[in-house]
Motif scaffolding. Structure first.
Motif, mmCIF file in Angstrom:
data_model
loop_
_atom_site.group_PDB
_atom_site.id
_atom_site.type_symbol
_atom_site.label_atom_id
_atom_site.label_comp_id
_atom_site.label_asym_id
_atom_site.label_seq_id
_atom_site.Cartn_x
_atom_site.Cartn_y
_atom_site.Cartn_z
ATOM 1 N N ARG A 284 0.817 -1.227 0.000
ATOM 2 C CA ARG A 284 0.000 0.000 0.000
ATOM 3 C C ARG A 284 0.851 1.279 0.000
ATOM 4 O O ARG A 284 0.556 2.221 -0.748
ATOM 5 N N PRO A 285 1.921 1.364 0.804
ATOM 6 C CA PRO A 285 2.731 2.595 0.794
ATOM 7 C C PRO A 285 3.320 2.911 -0.575
ATOM 8 O O PRO A 285 3.389 4.084 -0.966
ATOM 9 N N ALA A 286 3.759 1.886 -1.297
ATOM 10 C CA ALA A 286 4.325 2.120 -2.632
ATOM 11 C C ALA A 286 3.277 2.684 -3.579
ATOM 12 O O ALA A 286 3.584 3.519 -4.440
ATOM 13 N N LEU A 287 2.030 2.252 -3.434
ATOM 14 C CA LEU A 287 0.948 2.778 -4.267
ATOM 15 C C LEU A 287 0.691 4.251 -3.954
ATOM 16 O O LEU A 287 0.508 5.072 -4.855
ATOM 17 N N LEU A 288 0.680 4.590 -2.675
ATOM 18 C CA LEU A 288 0.470 5.985 -2.292
ATOM 19 C C LEU A 288 1.603 6.864 -2.807
ATOM 20 O O LEU A 288 1.376 7.975 -3.287
ATOM 21 N N ASP A 289 2.825 6.363 -2.726
ATOM 22 C CA ASP A 289 3.983 7.133 -3.191
ATOM 23 C C ASP A 289 3.996 7.310 -4.707
ATOM 24 O O ASP A 289 4.580 8.270 -5.220
ATOM 25 N N SER A 290 3.364 6.368 -5.429
ATOM 26 C CA SER A 290 3.452 6.370 -6.895
ATOM 27 C C SER A 290 2.272 7.044 -7.581
ATOM 28 O O SER A 290 2.133 6.969 -8.804
ATOM 29 N N LEU A 327 -2.588 10.281 7.748
ATOM 30 C CA LEU A 327 -3.162 11.445 7.086
ATOM 31 C C LEU A 327 -2.855 11.486 5.592
ATOM 32 O O LEU A 327 -3.445 12.270 4.863
ATOM 33 N N ARG A 328 -1.935 10.649 5.141
ATOM 34 C CA ARG A 328 -1.467 10.756 3.760
ATOM 35 C C ARG A 328 -2.602 10.533 2.765
ATOM 36 O O ARG A 328 -2.737 11.262 1.786
ATOM 37 N N PHE A 329 -3.393 9.498 2.950
ATOM 38 C CA PHE A 329 -4.468 9.206 1.994
ATOM 39 C C PHE A 329 -5.428 10.377 1.902
ATOM 40 O O PHE A 329 -5.835 10.771 0.807
ATOM 41 N N LEU A 384 3.119 17.729 3.837
ATOM 42 C CA LEU A 384 2.837 16.322 4.085
ATOM 43 C C LEU A 384 2.759 15.540 2.788
ATOM 44 O O LEU A 384 3.315 14.441 2.663
ATOM 45 N N LEU A 385 2.083 16.097 1.785
ATOM 46 C CA LEU A 385 1.951 15.428 0.500
ATOM 47 C C LEU A 385 3.292 15.252 -0.177
ATOM 48 O O LEU A 385 3.574 14.209 -0.779
ATOM 49 N N ASN A 386 4.139 16.259 -0.102
ATOM 50 C CA ASN A 386 5.417 16.200 -0.786
ATOM 51 C C ASN A 386 6.418 15.300 -0.078
ATOM 52 O O ASN A 386 7.269 14.676 -0.703
#
Length: 411
Positions: A284-290, A327-329, A384-386
């Motif tokens: 999941r983290p890799a998907l959020l990062d990509s 909070l990232r999502f 946070l997004l960056n």
């Protein structure tokens, strides 16, 4: 191509995945209704003017072979494991071991024909002796031998009770060699065989460990139409196992799959793989990062018209990503204006898509309420997004261990 239906059989082979992995460590290195392979010529997806059954045996193909992770059983071991072969099997084995290519081809075509529709023949001919003979023929330098040998293996693999037995025979590494550098038609059959074998839960981890993921990820982009289709299905079933999802992340699969989804290439099948990965804390983290959130919202928004199943899959990916626990999502979803698209699905989508869209919106609203508290007033969303700090810290804690199993229905 005629469709065959898998019928449950009374014979059951039970081999633990732990035993398979240990064996690997100790040694160096159908569509759901995937039809039995036909002797008739398939559509000519590649440049070849010869018929697979009568092509000149002088046409050769070089393969980079390597040691199998499982040793081939010796003749004595085979004799102790199975009774004496029937006269029919004995005659076929003699031809398969012949020095004459024409006799080998004749035997393979005969086996291919009889196992095409007859499930009883698939069971009776799936012996250690015959599989052992196929192992060397699958990587034959003669293209017609290679094509027919891989086609026979597809037919044998259609029976549930044969699947673990075939993987335990050590035949997967030769299949992977064909995936990497076999002829186009042999690759079609090899991908079909890997897909068929991956339907069995006991095989999923072993197939991933043996190295099938990387060539499948390559063929899903550059193979023939049939190869791309079956590669996607194989990856879907293999990605049901968390250890394989971790391997796919390391292979760069997330970027590849998201790029294909954006371009509309094999979209529905690619989205199913992404659904599995979004539901897993390892991938999941890799998907959020990509950029998966932006990608899914973009597909929902258009401009390309999408089917209801595509919309449902996009929402399912977002639903999985919403479980990141941070909070990232929320920040990514807000930036992509996901609320607007999810609200549309909640109003007019299929029932299952409506429910998932509703749950994602509830997660976002709950986080919005939490963020309105005084202690959260100073959050810098752009920073946070960056930074991706939440995602990357979670990803460092991830691994290939079997922590959870995705609840994704097979299609």
């Amino acid at each position: 191509m005629e469709k065959t239906h898998h019928r449950p059989t009374s014979r059951k082979v039970s081999i633990s995945e732990k035993e398979l992995i240990q064996a690997i460590k100790d040694k160096p290195s159908v569509r759901l209704d995937h039809a039995a392979t036909e002797l008739d010529r398939r559509p000519n997806y590649f440049n070849s003017s010869s018929d697979e059954s009568v092509a000149s045996s002088s046409r050769t193909l070089q393969l980079a072979t390597r040691p199998s992770c499982f040793s081939s059983p010796s003749s004595a071991e085979i004799e102790s494991l199975e009774p004496n072969p029937s006269p029919e099997e004995e005659a076929l084995l003699v031809k398969l071991k012949s020095n004459r290519i024409s006799e080998i081809e004749e035997a393979l075509i005969s086996i291919r024909r009889v196992t095409r529709l007859d499930e009883g023949s698939r069971i009776s001919l799936c012996t250690a002796r015959l599989i052992s003979s196929l192992r060397s023929l699958i990587v034959s330098r003669y293209a017609t031998v290679q094509v027919n040998a891989t086609a026979v293996l597809v037919n044998l693999s259609l029976v549930k009770s044969n699947k673990v037995k075939i993987v335990r025979s050590g035949i997967v590494p030769p299949l992977i060699d064909v995936l990497k550098c076999g002829s186009s038609e042999a690759q079609e059959h090899s991908v079909g065989a890997v897909f068929s074998l991956a339907l069995e839960d006991e095989n999923k981890t072993a197939i991933g460990v043996l190295g099938a993921l990387e060539p499948l990820l390559h063929l899903i982009r550059v193979g023939t139409e049939l190869t791309r289709h079956d590669s996607a299905l194989a990856l879907y079933h293999l990605s049901l196992v968390q250890s394989n999802r971790g391997k796919l992340v390391k292979l760069g699969a997330v970027q590849v799959l998201l790029s294909m989804a954006r371009l509309g290439q094999t979209m529905n099948r690619v989205l199913l793989i992404l659904c599995n990965m979004a539901s897993c804390p390892v991938s999941r983290p890799a998907l959020l990062d990509s950029g998966a959130v932006e990608c899914m919202v973009g597909i929902l928004r258009g401009p390309r018209e999408v089917t209801e199943s595509t919309r449902e899959s996009c929402v399912a990916v977002l639903y999985g990503l919403s479980h990141d626990g941070g909070l990232r999502f929320k920040g990514l979803a807000m930036a992509a204006n996901a609320v607007e698209e999810l609200t549309k699905v909640e109003r007019s989508g299929r029932e299952r898509a409506k429910q998932k869209a509703k749950r994602v919106l509830e997660v976002m609203r709950a986080k919005m309420e939490d963020d309105s508290s005084p202690e959260n007033e100073e959050i810098d969303w752009e920073e946070l997004l960056n930074s991706g700090s939440v995602t990357r810290s979670q990803y460092r804690d991830g691994g290939d261990g079997e922590k959870s199993r995705v609840n994704s229905s097979e299609f």
